[in-house]
Design a protein around this motif. Structure first.
Motif, PDB file in Angstrom:
ATOM      1  N   ALA A 116     -36.307  62.635   9.805  1.00 38.49           N
ATOM      2  CA  ALA A 116     -34.953  62.151  10.203  1.00 38.49           C
ATOM      3  C   ALA A 116     -34.153  62.859  11.089  1.00 38.49           C
ATOM      4  CB  ALA A 116     -34.230  62.268   8.684  1.00 38.49           C
ATOM      5  N   SER A 117     -32.911  62.740  11.446  1.00 33.65           N
ATOM      6  CA  SER A 117     -32.281  63.340  12.443  1.00 33.65           C
ATOM      7  C   SER A 117     -31.657  64.534  11.399  1.00 33.65           C
ATOM      8  CB  SER A 117     -31.169  62.483  12.912  1.00 33.65           C
ATOM      9  OG  SER A 117     -30.029  62.380  12.348  1.00 33.65           O
ATOM     10  N   GLY A 118     -31.107  65.373  12.053  1.00 34.87           N
ATOM     11  CA  GLY A 118     -30.392  66.441  11.405  1.00 34.87           C
ATOM     12  C   GLY A 118     -29.157  65.953  10.160  1.00 34.87           C
ATOM     13  N   THR A 119     -28.572  64.796  10.447  1.00 42.26           N
ATOM     14  CA  THR A 119     -27.737  64.362   9.413  1.00 42.26           C
ATOM     15  C   THR A 119     -28.383  64.050   8.340  1.00 42.26           C
ATOM     16  OG1 THR A 119     -26.461  63.400  11.268  1.00 42.26           O
ATOM     17  CG2 THR A 119     -25.981  62.386   9.117  1.00 42.26           C
ATOM     18  N   GLY A 120     -29.647  63.605   8.289  1.00 41.48           N
ATOM     19  CA  GLY A 120     -30.494  63.328   7.269  1.00 41.48           C
ATOM     20  C   GLY A 120     -30.688  64.514   6.322  1.00 41.48           C
ATOM     21  N   ALA A 121     -31.040  65.711   7.022  1.00 43.58           N
ATOM     22  CA  ALA A 121     -31.356  66.964   6.531  1.00 43.58           C
ATOM     23  C   ALA A 121     -30.084  67.580   5.766  1.00 43.58           C
ATOM     24  CB  ALA A 121     -31.736  67.872   7.464  1.00 43.58           C
ATOM     25  N   TRP A 122     -28.729  67.218   6.396  1.00 44.22           N
ATOM     26  CA  TRP A 122     -27.547  67.568   5.961  1.00 44.22           C
ATOM     27  C   TRP A 122     -27.367  67.074   4.476  1.00 44.22           C
ATOM     28  CZ3 TRP A 122     -23.351  65.937   9.841  1.00 44.22           C
ATOM     29  CH2 TRP A 122     -23.050  67.082  10.848  1.00 44.22           C
ATOM     30  N   GLU A 123     -27.730  65.698   4.405  1.00 42.16           N
ATOM     31  CA  GLU A 123     -27.516  64.974   3.182  1.00 42.16           C
ATOM     32  C   GLU A 123     -28.633  65.385   1.855  1.00 42.16           C
ATOM     33  OE1 GLU A 123     -26.866  60.712   3.452  1.00 42.16           O
ATOM     34  OE2 GLU A 123     -27.599  60.396   1.300  1.00 42.16           O
TER      35      GLU A 123
ATOM     36  N   GLN B 255     -16.484  70.035  15.392  1.00 44.33           N
ATOM     37  CA  GLN B 255     -16.764  68.722  15.175  1.00 44.33           C
ATOM     38  C   GLN B 255     -17.857  68.562  13.983  1.00 44.33           C
ATOM     39  OE1 GLN B 255     -15.027  66.278  15.423  1.00 44.33           O
ATOM     40  NE2 GLN B 255     -16.360  64.318  15.226  1.00 44.33           N
ATOM     41  N   PHE B 256     -18.876  69.417  14.292  1.00 50.88           N
ATOM     42  CA  PHE B 256     -20.237  69.406  13.232  1.00 50.88           C
ATOM     43  C   PHE B 256     -19.778  69.679  11.757  1.00 50.88           C
ATOM     44  CE2 PHE B 256     -22.037  68.757  17.333  1.00 50.88           C
ATOM     45  CZ  PHE B 256     -22.963  67.687  17.167  1.00 50.88           C
ATOM     46  N   ALA B 257     -19.087  70.795  11.666  1.00 54.55           N
ATOM     47  CA  ALA B 257     -18.400  71.086  10.236  1.00 54.55           C
ATOM     48  C   ALA B 257     -17.644  70.006   9.817  1.00 54.55           C
ATOM     49  CB  ALA B 257     -17.729  72.242  10.405  1.00 54.55           C
TER      50      ALA B 257
ATOM     51  N   ILE C 158     -28.649  73.630  12.966  1.00 53.68           N
ATOM     52  CA  ILE C 158     -29.454  72.574  13.582  1.00 53.68           C
ATOM     53  C   ILE C 158     -29.774  72.989  15.024  1.00 53.68           C
ATOM     54  CG2 ILE C 158     -29.304  70.037  14.286  1.00 53.68           C
ATOM     55  CD1 ILE C 158     -28.221  69.584  11.442  1.00 53.68           C
ATOM     56  N   SER C 159     -28.534  73.491  15.839  1.00 46.65           N
ATOM     57  CA  SER C 159     -28.821  73.887  17.182  1.00 46.65           C
ATOM     58  C   SER C 159     -28.959  75.396  17.320  1.00 46.65           C
ATOM     59  CB  SER C 159     -27.531  73.303  18.142  1.00 46.65           C
ATOM     60  OG  SER C 159     -26.429  73.996  17.271  1.00 46.65           O
ATOM     61  N   GLY C 160     -29.043  76.018  16.282  1.00 48.49           N
ATOM     62  CA  GLY C 160     -29.284  77.416  16.410  1.00 48.49           C
ATOM     63  C   GLY C 160     -30.691  78.018  16.335  1.00 48.49           C
TER      64      GLY C 160
ATOM     65  N   SER D 270     -34.918  69.027  14.971  1.00 44.37           N
ATOM     66  CA  SER D 270     -36.302  69.279  15.963  1.00 44.37           C
ATOM     67  C   SER D 270     -35.691  69.392  17.457  1.00 44.37           C
ATOM     68  CB  SER D 270     -37.100  68.165  15.786  1.00 44.37           C
ATOM     69  OG  SER D 270     -36.610  66.938  15.974  1.00 44.37           O
ATOM     70  N   GLN D 271     -34.371  68.582  17.645  1.00 42.41           N
ATOM     71  CA  GLN D 271     -34.287  68.431  19.127  1.00 42.41           C
ATOM     72  C   GLN D 271     -33.351  69.366  19.900  1.00 42.41           C
ATOM     73  OE1 GLN D 271     -32.708  67.065  16.398  1.00 42.41           O
ATOM     74  NE2 GLN D 271     -30.882  65.950  16.972  1.00 42.41           N
ATOM     75  N   LYS D 272     -33.259  70.410  19.505  1.00 45.22           N
ATOM     76  CA  LYS D 272     -32.493  71.642  20.042  1.00 45.22           C
ATOM     77  C   LYS D 272     -33.046  72.777  20.368  1.00 45.22           C
ATOM     78  CE  LYS D 272     -28.886  68.875  18.166  1.00 45.22           C
ATOM     79  NZ  LYS D 272     -27.789  68.809  17.556  1.00 45.22           N
ATOM     80  N   GLY D 273     -33.095  73.750  19.696  1.00 46.68           N
ATOM     81  CA  GLY D 273     -33.894  75.045  20.109  1.00 46.68           C
ATOM     82  C   GLY D 273     -35.391  74.690  19.823  1.00 46.68           C
TER      83      GLY D 273
ATOM     84  N   VAL E 134     -21.280  76.322   5.791  1.00 46.21           N
ATOM     85  CA  VAL E 134     -20.936  76.728   7.195  1.00 46.21           C
ATOM     86  C   VAL E 134     -21.949  76.388   8.037  1.00 46.21           C
ATOM     87  CG1 VAL E 134     -19.479  78.546   6.346  1.00 46.21           C
ATOM     88  CG2 VAL E 134     -21.794  78.871   7.007  1.00 46.21           C
ATOM     89  N   VAL E 135     -21.483  76.208   9.413  1.00 42.42           N
ATOM     90  CA  VAL E 135     -22.195  75.855  10.551  1.00 42.42           C
ATOM     91  C   VAL E 135     -22.424  77.224  11.099  1.00 42.42           C
ATOM     92  CG1 VAL E 135     -22.366  74.833  12.769  1.00 42.42           C
ATOM     93  CG2 VAL E 135     -21.508  73.688  10.680  1.00 42.42           C
ATOM     94  N   HIS E 136     -23.677  77.510  11.450  1.00 43.37           N
ATOM     95  CA  HIS E 136     -24.122  78.697  12.164  1.00 43.37           C
ATOM     96  C   HIS E 136     -23.741  78.607  13.891  1.00 43.37           C
ATOM     97  CE1 HIS E 136     -27.697  81.213  14.094  1.00 43.37           C
ATOM     98  NE2 HIS E 136     -26.811  81.951  13.743  1.00 43.37           N
ATOM     99  N   ASN E 137     -24.382  77.660  14.415  1.00 49.31           N
ATOM    100  CA  ASN E 137     -24.209  77.422  15.844  1.00 49.31           C
ATOM    101  C   ASN E 137     -23.225  75.983  15.962  1.00 49.31           C
ATOM    102  OD1 ASN E 137     -24.655  78.623  18.606  1.00 49.31           O
ATOM    103  ND2 ASN E 137     -25.378  76.229  18.842  1.00 49.31           N
ATOM    104  N   GLU E 138     -22.097  76.183  16.116  1.00 53.06           N
ATOM    105  CA  GLU E 138     -21.141  75.000  16.231  1.00 53.06           C
ATOM    106  C   GLU E 138     -21.400  74.642  17.550  1.00 53.06           C
ATOM    107  OE1 GLU E 138     -19.529  72.232  15.782  1.00 53.06           O
ATOM    108  OE2 GLU E 138     -18.854  72.946  13.994  1.00 53.06           O
ATOM    109  N   THR E 139     -22.099  73.490  17.592  1.00 54.37           N
ATOM    110  CA  THR E 139     -22.631  72.801  19.114  1.00 54.37           C
ATOM    111  C   THR E 139     -21.525  72.169  19.542  1.00 54.37           C
ATOM    112  OG1 THR E 139     -24.365  72.174  17.539  1.00 54.37           O
ATOM    113  CG2 THR E 139     -24.572  71.555  19.928  1.00 54.37           C
ATOM    114  N   SER E 140     -20.218  71.693  19.141  1.00 59.39           N
ATOM    115  CA  SER E 140     -19.446  71.176  19.703  1.00 59.39           C
ATOM    116  C   SER E 140     -18.497  72.249  20.432  1.00 59.39           C
ATOM    117  CB  SER E 140     -18.266  70.541  18.664  1.00 59.39           C
ATOM    118  OG  SER E 140     -17.638  71.486  17.607  1.00 59.39           O
TER     119      SER E 140
HETATM  120  C1  LIG Z   1     -26.879  67.993  16.468  1.00 57.84           C
HETATM  121  C2  LIG Z   1     -26.243  68.663  15.384  1.00 57.84           C
HETATM  122  C3  LIG Z   1     -26.158  67.892  14.366  1.00 57.84           C
HETATM  123  C4  LIG Z   1     -26.393  66.565  14.082  1.00 57.84           C
HETATM  124  O1  LIG Z   1     -27.851  66.323  14.203  1.00 57.84           O
HETATM  125  P1  LIG Z   1     -28.284  64.664  14.308  1.00 57.84           P
HETATM  126  O2  LIG Z   1     -29.831  65.042  14.823  1.00 57.84           O
HETATM  127  O3  LIG Z   1     -27.554  63.979  15.523  1.00 57.84           O
HETATM  128  O4  LIG Z   1     -28.317  64.100  13.200  1.00 57.84           O
HETATM  129  C5  LIG Z   1     -25.287  68.447  12.902  1.00 57.84           C
HETATM  130  N1  LIG Z   1     -24.674  69.895  13.253  1.00 57.84           N
HETATM  131  C6  LIG Z   1     -25.096  70.436  14.254  1.00 57.84           C
HETATM  132  C7  LIG Z   1     -24.561  72.146  14.343  1.00 57.84           C
HETATM  133  C8  LIG Z   1     -25.821  69.937  15.286  1.00 57.84           C
HETATM  134  O5  LIG Z   1     -25.789  70.496  16.566  1.00 57.84           O
END
Ligand SMILES: *Cc1c(COP(=O)(O)O)cnc(C)c1O
Length: 408
Positions: free
Chosen positions: A68-75, A95-97, A189-191, A211-214, A155-161
């Motif tokens: 799943a994408s990161g959103t799935g892992a949030w859920e 925005q991600f928070a 997710i991005s840290g 998977s798709q960041k660091g 909390v979001v560690h690395n706020e990608t927005s």
């Molecule tokens: C990319 C990202 C997400 C969302 O992940 P998806 O793979 O698009 O579902 C959530 N939180 C952070 C901090 C992100 O960088």
């Protein structure tokens, strides 16, 4: 008039903060034939990646992998430890928070969204979107929660927005100082594998990553790193779940298998990514990103434009947000850069849309690809009529020239 091809020649510059450019070595690893996910070979792969991930999250506890994408892992994180109606304290860092908070509300959690109040005088942007998580606000809220109704702090560690990397150890200290039993849930997710992260040492209960960041993989798999307390909480959680449930996953993972079909080829890529990262060493990986970030910031400073992150203590090593002057639509600048120079940059999201763009410095980058990406930005800014104080490309070249990367 001559019309240029969509992608003229050479490689597209994917300079967004995820998905990040995937190294050829990983792409090649993923091109192997798909194997039987119930066969003996698979267990070797499964055990390897599940073991390597623990080193990357810096944990002794299990890490779960979802197709799943990161959103799935949030859920998954919320659904496994919480119950409908539970109170969660979330911090608005960007925005991600905000998206995670919206998800928590949809899952029938009672969310409280704390933020640093006010607007920044220099740019007119919300302060909370230019600074890191203020752990004192979390502590104050937890101290006031005498009845311990708050079940988790998110909390979001690395706020990608925004390009801000918050101090997670400080959030743990705040929870402990308030003597509050809330679980600590962190989105990195991005840290992960770009910025320093320590699941066990920082006392995180659930870490969410992707998977798709660091990790330099294509999108498609995501992770939950657990703690003993999180696993305990999952035993009494009543949030409906099946696909996301940890219990079956952990049972199958013991022997290297999964309860349902895993993303076999992405796991080949993950095995290769873990080898690359662990061969180089996490500290070297972190230092490499810090150095790239410093070079990119040197460019933005030379242009004379504000960096979205207003606090040098929490500059992200993963991406840098560039604030455009009032009246200049950052998305138009991005569009020009994309159309003229075949380079994708991250858009401004949510409350800062149109006011900034984001330069990713993660994945398969090096000094020269970053200098080229900065050249695309510099040309695009000039084409958009932005007055630049100085050449950012020159500043980045000077920075990289004067700061050799020594790994011994
Ligand atoms: C990319 C990202 C997400 C969302 O992940 P998806 O793979 O698009 O579902 C959530 N939180 C952070 C901090 C992100 O960088």
């Amino acid at each position: 008039m001559l019309k240029l091809d969509f992608h003229p020649t050479g490689r597209h510059f994917l300079q967004i903060p995820g998905p990040s450019p995937v190294p050829d070595r990983i792409l090649r690893a993923m091109s192997l034939p798909t194997i039987d996910h119930r066969g003996p070979e698979f267990a070797v792969l499964g055990k390897k990646v599940l073991g390597d991930l623990k080193k990357i999250f810096k944990t002794q506890q299990p890490v779960v992998i979802y197709p799943a994408s990161g959103t799935g892992a949030w859920e998954a994180a919320l659904a496994n430890v919480l119950s409908p109606g539970d109170h969660v304290l979330m911090y608005e860092s960007g925005q991600f928070a905000t998206l995670w908070q919206k998800m928590a509300s949809k899952l029938q959690l009672e969310t409280e969204f704390v933020a640093k109040p006010g607007v920044d005088a220099q740019t007119g942007l919300p302060l909370s979107w230019r600074h890191g998580v203020d752990a004192s606000l979390i502590e104050a809220r937890l101290v006031a929660d005498k009845a311990h109704r708050i079940k988790a702090v998110c909390v979001v560690h690395n706020e990608t927005s925004t390009g801000v990397t918050s101090d997670i150890a400080a959030v743990r200290r705040a929870i402990d100082a308030a003597k509050h039993p809330a679980l600590l849930m962190v989105d990195t997710i991005s840290g992960l594998a770009s910025a320093d992260y320590r699941h066990d040492e920082w006392g995180v209960d659930v870490t969410i990553s992707g998977s798709q960041k660091g990790l330099m993989l294509p999108p498609g798999i995501s992770f939950n790193a657990l703690s003993v307390r999180a696993i305990d909480a999952s035993k009494t959680s009543t949030m409906p779940k099946a696909f996301w449930a940890w219990d079956e996953m952990l049972e199958f993972n013991k022997t290297g298998y999964f309860p349902y079909t895993p993303s076999t080829n992405l796991l080949y890529g993950l095995a290769e990514a873990c080898d690359m990262i662990l061969e180089q060493g996490l500290d070297v990986v972190f230092a490499r990103h810090q150095r790239w970030a410093a070079g990119v910031r040197a460019a933005v400073n030379a242009w004379g434009l504000p960096i979205q992150c207003a606090d040098p203590n929490v500059y992200s090593p993963v991406l840098t947000g560039v604030v455009t002057p009032q009246g200049v639509d950052a998305d138009q600048v991005r569009k020009t850069i994309y159309e003229r120079f075949d380079c994708s940059l991250g858009t401004g999201l949510g409350k800062i849309k149109g006011r900034m763009f984001r330069i990713g410095h993660l994945g398969d980058c090096n000094d020269l690809t970053l200098i080229a990406a900065l050249a695309a930005c510099e040309m695009g800014l000039k084409l958009s009529g932005v007055k630049l104080a100085d050449s950012g490309v020159q500043a980045a070249m000077d920075y990289f020239k004067d700061h050799a990367f020594i790994t011994t």
